[in-house]
Design an enzyme around this catalytic site. Structure first.
Site, PDB file in Angstrom:
ATOM      1  N   ARG A  40      57.602   9.159 -41.781  1.00  0.00           N
ATOM      2  CA  ARG A  40      56.648  10.222 -42.062  1.00  0.00           C
ATOM      3  C   ARG A  40      57.126  11.593 -41.605  1.00  0.00           C
ATOM      4  O   ARG A  40      57.245  12.505 -42.408  1.00  0.00           O
ATOM      5  CB  ARG A  40      55.300   9.894 -41.402  1.00  0.00           C
ATOM      6  CG  ARG A  40      54.217  10.857 -41.865  1.00  0.00           C
ATOM      7  CD  ARG A  40      52.900  10.617 -41.177  1.00  0.00           C
ATOM      8  NE  ARG A  40      52.441   9.249 -41.314  1.00  0.00           N
ATOM      9  CZ  ARG A  40      51.391   8.771 -40.662  1.00  0.00           C
ATOM     10  NH1 ARG A  40      50.723   9.546 -39.839  1.00  0.00           N
ATOM     11  NH2 ARG A  40      51.013   7.527 -40.813  1.00  0.00           N
ATOM     12  N   HIS A  86      54.191   5.899 -52.861  1.00  0.00           N
ATOM     13  CA  HIS A  86      53.668   6.477 -51.611  1.00  0.00           C
ATOM     14  C   HIS A  86      52.176   6.174 -51.488  1.00  0.00           C
ATOM     15  O   HIS A  86      51.331   6.949 -51.966  1.00  0.00           O
ATOM     16  CB  HIS A  86      53.904   7.990 -51.659  1.00  0.00           C
ATOM     17  CG  HIS A  86      53.813   8.666 -50.316  1.00  0.00           C
ATOM     18  ND1 HIS A  86      54.705   8.435 -49.300  1.00  0.00           N
ATOM     19  CD2 HIS A  86      52.932   9.576 -49.827  1.00  0.00           C
ATOM     20  CE1 HIS A  86      54.392   9.176 -48.251  1.00  0.00           C
ATOM     21  NE2 HIS A  86      53.308   9.867 -48.551  1.00  0.00           N
ATOM     22  N   TYR A 130      44.938  21.473 -62.855  1.00  0.00           N
ATOM     23  CA  TYR A 130      45.215  22.748 -63.542  1.00  0.00           C
ATOM     24  C   TYR A 130      46.691  23.136 -63.503  1.00  0.00           C
ATOM     25  O   TYR A 130      47.159  23.883 -64.339  1.00  0.00           O
ATOM     26  CB  TYR A 130      44.429  23.895 -62.888  1.00  0.00           C
ATOM     27  CG  TYR A 130      42.932  23.703 -62.913  1.00  0.00           C
ATOM     28  CD1 TYR A 130      42.234  23.639 -64.117  1.00  0.00           C
ATOM     29  CD2 TYR A 130      42.211  23.589 -61.730  1.00  0.00           C
ATOM     30  CE1 TYR A 130      40.865  23.460 -64.134  1.00  0.00           C
ATOM     31  CE2 TYR A 130      40.839  23.407 -61.731  1.00  0.00           C
ATOM     32  CZ  TYR A 130      40.171  23.340 -62.940  1.00  0.00           C
ATOM     33  OH  TYR A 130      38.821  23.171 -62.960  1.00  0.00           O
TER      34      TYR A 130
END
Length: 751
Positions: A40, A86, A130
């Site tokens: 991580r 993931h 968007y």
């Protein structure tokens, strides 16, 4: 009855095993810590990527979103990353994707974004439904050769797919883009650098593998931040940071003055430090303005469009711009510290803090391994093709017989293999040929391709056999990256400059950070202090707590330093601007400084660096001390006069003239030359006057030419000049003679 450690029995308690809590917690916490460190928070030294970034780039590659392809919706990319590679929240994946596209957050963006991807003011990106994205050339470089067995793959979390363990990494991403993350018990923080400079250093390291960090710093002078700015760290500190892998860099905003004509000017800030939000920075400056912490500044305006343009308006045209900026650098984020902590995963497994040369060496070793693996992959492909070309040549020379076998035999493959001595692959290739390919079967073409591939095979074999040739190939690849991101290009030019911080006067800066206003300092007998606005001539109307009363009151400016002397011979320094205001009774001095309980405030006054003072104890000892030696920078104060009970520090008088007059409680006076009193910065002092019992009453410095004067209790003035003082003249430590006629009963020169 002993305690039963097993849980109470229930319906299905066959599988319950008692576990030691400490061991269980240790095991689980270690597993969590390792997963955070490995999967991580820390980047891999070879490709400079954390797993989430690697998975985003790999998913885009799998979707075919290359730098030259069309943009795809970010929601599709995030969905793919989350579903296949993931298994974490979509918000965290999208945040990582957005950051990879922000040219103010990352030096060489890996994602080319279309739509609103946030800005330097700290506004967030539009929702992922968007926005659209595709790879940049940098990301394509990181992937270069991934389909040619350049790196290992491992199964994904659900074992349905495969993902790369590390990227081939043709771009020096770890240093070029930097990284930051917090794991368990360790953190990483690497600022971005200039790719051109990294390539130069890497090329030097290939030629000189033992090159020192000092030598590499000739190529990489320091970080190159996306937002520009000026690094004002000293060369020694920068070298130390890169040698140890830990350190930091002070970065300042870039500013210039704009002439407004008629002597007026304004300051324009064009670059701000890395990772500072512009809107928050301006808010902070505005708050400081309102709090009157910036007396030299009139106004701050944000005139930024695409570029940064913050305008600072000085109070008046006489304000020194450097001084104003220095005070701002101290109080706001216009100067910030970029930490360096090169804690990375070495070989993808071992977290460790590396020096600059170690980081580059590991990247180069990885590039060499990628080259060897790609070469072997190509070699295997050439061998397969050469085998097939050999079969096609046999087929060409015996085309009619082969057609006959295929037409007439039930199992043509074994027959062909037996007749012409073909391998399985060759026979399969001949059988899989299309009829239209028959006209292409020309001996010349087959032989030409065979020769070319044989030549390439020879080159690859000689490359794999020679370490030197491998390093030459790696150097060539790095040279190509260097050309692409050279300093001459817009993306590659160095944005952050280096400079030495101007040696501004610290005192002047301190003054510039405080609004100058008149105040009256009031100290009560019990040690409460306050600062009233304005200079008060009459302090009789002031109120005090019950049982308390006035002790001292004197005028000052908010920019002044106050010196507070205690009966124990200690001096404390207070800033007049830090004192509580006139409302109420103020605050006890003991809250502000660490004053011993058995000591009391003797006196306080405004610090004047040019003055000297005569400090005297009850027992009649004293010495001269320059006021500059009395300033204490901490709450603990500064011990200047060594006294032990019952002796105390009693008097502090300014040094003027050339003589000293001392009066004891026994009403005997002695005058002697000031030159007999030593100047010290700390000590017990020397005996000024000798007493059988009692101590000193008052001391005064004077010039023999102007004489010694005093006032009696009725307010009448007396003065004795020159020879009139002869009978009291002597050497220090004498007993003295009874005080002259008219000397006040109080034993003080002041009446």
């Amino acid at each position: 009855m002993g305690k039963n450690l097993n849980p109470p029995s229930g319906g299905d308690d066959d599988h319950i095993v008692p576990v030691d809590l400490k061991a269980a917690l240790e095991e689980r916490y270690l597993a969590y810590a390792l997963s955070t460190i490995m999967h991580r928070a820390l980047p891999d030294v070879r490709d400079g990527l954390k797993p989430v970034h690697r998975r985003i780039v790999h998913a885009m590659s799998e979707m075919g979103i290359r730098p030259n392809s069309a943009f795809k919706k970010c929601a599709r990319i995030v969905g793919d990353v989350m579903g296949k590679f993931h298994p974490h929240g979509d918000a965290s994946i999208y945040d990582a994707l957005v950051r990879l596209s922000q040219d103010f957050a990352i030096r060489y963006p890996l994602v080319d974004g279309q739509g609103n991807f946030g800005n330097i003011d700290g506004d967030g990106a539009a929702a992922m439904r968007y926005t659209e994205a595709r790879m940049t050339d940098v990301a394509a470089l990181l992937l270069e050769g991934i389909e040619q067995d350049a790196v290992d793959f491992r199964p994904t979390y659900n074992e349905e797919d495969e993902e790369p363990v590390v990227m081939p990494g043709a771009f020096p991403n770890l240093l070029a883009n930097g990284s930051s993350g917090i794991a368990v018990g360790m953190a990483t923080s690497i600022p971005p650098h200039n790719a051109h400079e990294i390539c130069d250093a890497a090329l030097h390291l290939i030629k000189h593998p033992d090159a020192s960090v000092e030598k590499l710093l000739e190529f990489i002078p320091g970080p190159d931040l996306p937002t520009g700015g000026i690094i004002i760290e000293s060369r020694e500190n920068i070298l130390e940071a890169y040698k140890t892998g830990r350190g930091g860099f002070r970065v300042r905003a870039k500013w210039e003055t704009e002439d407004l004509g008629r002597g007026g000017y304004q300051i324009v800030i064009t670059e701000i430090p890395f990772q500072v939000q512009k809107s928050r920075l301006i808010e902070k400056i505005a708050e400081l303005l309102l709090a009157r912490r910036l007396p030299l500044l009139e106004d701050v305006r944000d005139e930024s469009a695409e570029d940064v343009r913050i305008v600072l308006v000085p109070k008046n045209r006489t304000v020194d711009a450097t001084l104003l900026m220095e005070s701002l650098f101290r109080l706001s984020d216009l100067e910030s510290r970029i930490p360096l902590n090169m804690n990375v995963l070495s070989l993808g497994r071992v977290p460790k803090v590396m020096a600059l040369n170690e980081v580059l060496t590991e990247w180069l070793a990885h590039r060499k391994e990628v080259l060897v693996r790609r070469s072997k992959f190509r070699l295997a492909a050439i061998d397969r093709r050469l085998e097939i070309l050999g079969g096609l040549l046999i087929a060409y020379l015996n085309i009619d017989e082969i057609i006959r076998i295929i037409r007439e035999e039930d199992e043509p493959k074994p027959v062909m293999m037996a007749r012409f001595g073909l391998t399985d692959n060759q026979a399969e290739a001949i059988l899989n040929m299309r009829l239209r390919s028959l006209r292409k079967l020309e001996e010349f073409e087959i032989r030409t391709e065979f020769d070319e591939l044989s030549k390439e095979k020879g080159e690859i074999e000689s490359l794999l056999a020679s370490d030197e040739k491998q390093w030459q190939a790696v150097s060539w690849e790095i040279g190509e990256v260097k050309k692409k991101y050279a300093k001459a290009t817009e993306l590659g030019r160095r944005r952050t400059q280096f400079a030495d911080a101007p040696n501004a006067d610290v005192e002047a800066i301190q003054q510039a950070m405080i609004e100058k206003e008149p105040v009256t300092i009031v100290i009560s007998q019990k040690g409460w202090i306050r600062a009233l606005k304005g200079h008060m001539s009459d302090t009789s109307s002031l109120t005090f707590k019950e049982g308390d009363g006035p002790k001292l009151a004197f005028p000052a400016q908010t920019t002044d330093k106050l010196l507070l002397v205690t009966t124990g011979g200690k001096v404390y320094t207070l800033g007049a601007d830090k004192l509580p205001g006139g409302r109420g009774h103020g605050e006890p001095v003991r809250i502000m400084v660490d004053m011993e309980n058995d000591q009391d405030i003797l006196t306080a006054f405004v610090h004047d660096a040019s003055r000297k003072l005569l400090i005297v104890s009850t027992g009649g000892n004293g010495f001269v001390i320059p006021e500059t030696e009395m300033v204490a920078n901490t709450r603990k104060g500064k011990q200047i006069m060594n006294v032990s009970m019952p002796d105390e520090t009693k008097l502090v008088v300014p040094v003027i003239g050339d003589h000293v007059a001392v009066v004891g409680e026994n009403r005997k006076m002695l005058t002697f030359p000031l030159s007999q009193v030593p100047e010290m910065s700390r000590g017990k002092g020397v005996r000024l006057q000798r007493y059988k019992d009692g101590g000193v009453s008052d001391v005064k410095c004077f010039a023999i030419a102007t004489g010694l004067s005093w006032e009696d209790s009725a307010g009448r003035s007396f003065s004795k000049v020159g020879d009139e003082l002869l009978e009291w003249m002597g050497d220090r430590a004498g007993v003295g003679r009874s005080v002259p006629k008219g000397f006040p009963r109080s034993g003080k020169f002041g009446g």
